[in-house]
Motif scaffolding. Sequence first.
Motif, PDB file in Angstrom:
ATOM      1  N   ARG A 240       0.738  -1.223   0.222  1.00 51.92           N
ATOM      2  CA  ARG A 240       0.001   0.097   0.095  1.00 51.92           C
ATOM      3  C   ARG A 240       0.911   1.299   0.087  1.00 51.92           C
ATOM      4  NH1 ARG A 240      -5.196  -0.297   3.013  1.00 51.92           N
ATOM      5  NH2 ARG A 240      -6.004  -2.470   3.143  1.00 51.92           N
ATOM      6  N   GLN A 244       4.136  -0.053  -4.091  1.00 45.45           N
ATOM      7  CA  GLN A 244       2.563   0.002  -4.306  1.00 45.45           C
ATOM      8  C   GLN A 244       2.546  -0.708  -5.847  1.00 45.45           C
ATOM      9  OE1 GLN A 244       0.877   3.653  -3.917  1.00 45.45           O
ATOM     10  NE2 GLN A 244      -0.946   2.829  -3.364  1.00 45.45           N
ATOM     11  N   ARG A 253       0.801  -8.541   3.594  1.00 46.31           N
ATOM     12  CA  ARG A 253       0.662  -7.327   4.317  1.00 46.31           C
ATOM     13  C   ARG A 253       2.101  -7.143   5.004  1.00 46.31           C
ATOM     14  NH1 ARG A 253      -3.914  -9.366   8.346  1.00 46.31           N
ATOM     15  NH2 ARG A 253      -2.866 -11.304   7.535  1.00 46.31           N
TER      16      ARG A 253
END
Lengths: 424, 362, 514
Positions: A240, A244, A253
């Motif tokens: 994220r 990215q 994650r």
Amino acid sequence: MVKRLRQTLKSLSIPVLAVILGLIVSSFFVLMAGTDPVQTYQRMFCEGFGSKGCQTFGDLLIVQVGTDDGGVSSVFAPFYGAGGHRMAVVLERATLLILTALSATVAFKAGLFSIGMDGQFVLGAITVAFLGYWLPSQVYMLAGVSDPGAAPQALLSVMHVLIPLVCIGLAMAVGAVYSWIAGYLKVKLNVNELISTIILNAIAVQIVNYLVRYPLRSDFNSTARTQRIDDTAWLIPFNRGLFQDVEWFSGARLGIGIIIAILAAVLIWFFLWRSTAGYEQRMAGGSRRFARFGGIPSERAALRAMLLSGALSGLAGALAILGIERRVIDGYATSGFGFDGVLVAILARESIPGIILVAMFFAGLQQGATNLQFGDLPRQLGGIIIAFIILFSSMENFFRDLITRIQTRLRPRRTPYPTEAGAP
Amino acid sequence: MIEFLNTHSRQVRIGLIIAGVLIILLLLISLPMTLLQSSIRLATPYVLGSLAALLASRAGVLNLAIEGKMLLGAFVAVVTVYQPGVLPGQGRDPILGVLVAALFGGGLGLIFAVLYLRIRINLVILALAVNLFVANATVFFMRVQFGAFGTLADPSIRSLSTLQLPIIHSVPFVGPLLSGYQILVYLSWVMVVLVWVLLFRTQFGRHIRAVGENREAAESVGINVTRVQIFALTLSGMLAGMAGAFLSLGVLSQFVENMVSGRGWTSITISLFAFEQPVGAFFTALFFGLAEALSFYLQSRPEVNLPPDLLLALPQIATITALVLVALRIRTAELMKRRTFAQQFGHELDKLRRGVLAGGQD
Amino acid sequence: MPLAVDMRHIRKFFPSSSVLACDDVDFAVEQGEVHALVGENGAGKTTLMNILYGLVAPDAGQIFVHEKLSHIAHPNDAIKQGIGMVHQHFKLVPSFTIAQNILLGIEPNQAGFIDNNDEADIVRRLSESFGLPVNPNARVADISVGMQQRVEILKTLQRNAQILILDEPTAVLTPQEVRELYVVIRKLAADGRTVILITHKLLEVKEVADRVSIMRRGRMVATHSVADVSVRDMANLMVGREVILRVDKSPATPGDVVLKADNLLVAGAGGIPAVFGVSLEVRAGEILGIAGVSGNGQTELVEAITGLRPVEGGTINLLGQNITHASVRKRREIGMAHVPEDRMVVGLNLKTNLDENVVVTHYQDEPYSKRGILRLPPIRKLAQQIVDAFQVKSARVGEEIKTLSGGNLQKVVLGRELYGKPRLLVVNQPTRGLDVGSIEFVHKTLIEERDSGAAILLVSVELDEILSLSDRIAVMFGGRIMDVLDAEAANEQDIGVLMAGGSLETEPAAAEKV
């Protein structure tokens, strides 16, 4: 150099043998479930370590990929990241395993068989789960910001650095204190640390269950959970943030935690082998009477080791929440990350590079077994395999005896020259 | 320590017994009967488990795999009794389940003993591996063989029936207190006596204790140490298996994933707390049963505003407190011993010195 | 006389330590004799006897018991052949009674159940028939060492042993207990039993044995009738060359008092005082030797002085500082060094390498560490210096030390302890188990250290060592110092009297009640 290489190979032979034997013996269970072991293991390893489209063991190395013009080309699988690579998830899980295994190793090296990582881990986790939303809310209140979304960017930037640091620091402190209890009882009252840490683990689980279900419960969701941590406390995962655009990371994650974990491994290695404090604890752990004779403050070394060990587990718990889960859900307390760390440490034989390798293997195996679940095999297969691997890898002496016995039977006897006499 | 206990053993023992009796009387009077009954019931796995623990440690092996052996016992007991398709409550006799559980527990104990004593795997690692294996394998089989998730239950599974003791049953107060439990509860009491007799009145028990206390002494007179230890661990495994069977078939009639949840470890603590004495372990186990019963009891009473999760930590907190107390007791005894030593012999030394200075002879 | 034991061509090699403990050994014992088996520590005598008793399996050779070829693979086989062994470290269960210990493994039982009274009766009868009184119901944890040995002997007799092996039986006994043991041994032999006595005390051989076999470095060197050999001859056979009885040294020039202990009280095992009112002084440039039979409080005294055991009464002063309750580190900082009795477990950490072993006393000081970080090059240099200066053979710096021989390990310990130029050196059994060359080296080093002004407290059970090294000799018995003699004036006889608890003014017998 050659000697060194041979030694490395020799030290690797037993773990590799253990893994192979473990898989073979566990295939008995696979057969019992009416499944083909080779296919199951292929599936498991692909699900554990492979890239997208991995079907066979070979695909773990080279995977066939369809190209834009409709052709097929071979790609080195570990770098093939389309649709997210399983290794990223492995690293995500390994982050926590590395830290808890380091925690166990630090204690073991001081001669303390503490397996309190579980308790320290969950306490660390619940600490940051609370601080992660409470601290920012306090800061917003002090700063007079009513809507966090409208907070000044400068404030958010500062918070984004400071809040995680404070959270991690306090989680480490909580873990350290909890571990210290067992250390203190051992050093001052000679209470068996194995038993005391087991009990402390059980108590920690109850405390966390209580906190999640009552005071820290955020909503009336059917499964009790804490409030999600604030964005400023969040260690944003690579998929994220930073990377990215790199597809390799997309399914995991995985974040800055893995860097912290590896950094911690290096630091712990340095601490154990290059610092006087590490020297003290290794001597005290290896030979109590020698340490005492040499004037080494063994008690202090043991307590320091327990503090450090607890801090590492607390750190693992903090990273689990700040980087991965972002909240504690009811039942997280019994997920057993800390306990897995103990197993990793045992399998790695307290070697720091070994811990990183074993942690990754362990994570991949667990993940592969979990993802098998949509087949007929429960994920407990992973646990069974690991149990057998531990069993076989601790049979080292037995294997070595066996080998030497075969060797002596094959070789003609030589009469050795009598060295300094003396029966052992 | 030995010296201290020797000189004061009688007083200490009598004092402890009196205190114990007073506490028990107080509890009997003040607590509701149902609570007492459930304490006794909940204590049963601890009684059997701690007997298993002390039998092994008397033979010189800390049996850290009791947790796994109990879990295995709990599982196979249910599997034995499980008979899908028959009328509810008409499945196999739960006693059979208990027997099979004891058999499997003993078998696992035997394997454990051979791996530890013959192949020489590190005890702690072995125990962790065994516990891990059983925890996973039971769930694995539950899924693969029975297609059950988390809980293995079936109307066919009966729990152990209760038994009214003939004469005691009708005695007021004592009757409800001592009568009306499952057979396994009584069996666990019998086991306390049996283990005591075994350890202190039989040749084999003598050998177990000799092996545990000084294995070289036992070896030198031709006692086969390994065989004694293997046998003790097998017996220990059988007791643990029975303890597990009580968990799954005693009150409930189902197997739940990880249902032992630390009771095996607690059993080890109980045995340590009781100095590996069977009778002591029995009463300690009762105390743990009481703690557990109390937390359930308070849980069922919302008007008592105590969070049940924290109450579940109660036995664990009690355990660690007990451990600390035992350790403190040992430490104080050591300190006392040192102090009396310094006083007694320091005084003698002074006397001697003065005598020498005065020209006297010793 | 017929042979009770005849061992032929026995060979035993221990691969784990690469030691050839028995090299084609022949050993024959006649029935009804007391046969001493002597040799230095590690000569292979205990291994040979362990083979006879079935505790160790030989690689080759035959054993004849009462002239019949016997296969002894387990102590049970030996017991069946009428062989009993009393080990140096008694194999008793402390919480059991004497009767329970004697009958361990052969408990009289009915269907597996035991009756305690039966057992007491059997033991009472046994002890009466051999004239070895014991209280069957006393717990072994509560009885004296001499009594424990008696229990061990009765244990073998209850199993109807015709051949008794006694392994270093006098090592732990008081002089009075030793005399009682001799009587028992002679009596057993007179009854037609055969006694094999493992020992390295030659005077003991002279006193009690009929014949003697001497082993050296795994080989059987000679067997003689005791009447035909002198102690000196036996000693020569044992070590293979003349024992150097005197070390070259100049007279001491004692300086200031370095160590002063006053009225020390130290607890031993079982709450009995091990050191009872010991006062002593060691001056710079002198060696104070402490002589005594082992187990008379020397170990506890050394541990108290070096900070490994708490002191219950009295004071210890080192260079004017009170160190009675000081930590080991503090003592070392002031200038104490310690060569411990047990170099394998206490003096060294065999699990790690040479570097980490030599640096244990200095790791906090520059240049070995700086701000808590170890600096490896200086440490390696220190290890190299010690290896060079003390001629530690086959040691490579950085390697694990468990492969080194006993002599070389002791050199490592000495090298480390002497490195910081200690003001006080406490040495306990410095040459135990070493070969003659290493012994000489250790002795020379100690003298050199004395000459350069260190105060040395030397504890040894080897009287020769005490006599040849010490400038003054303190004799310990029963936790007390009986007397302090000037080394020039001391002789073995006087020390022997003191070691046995006597005093030089009166006859030894008068002090027996101590």
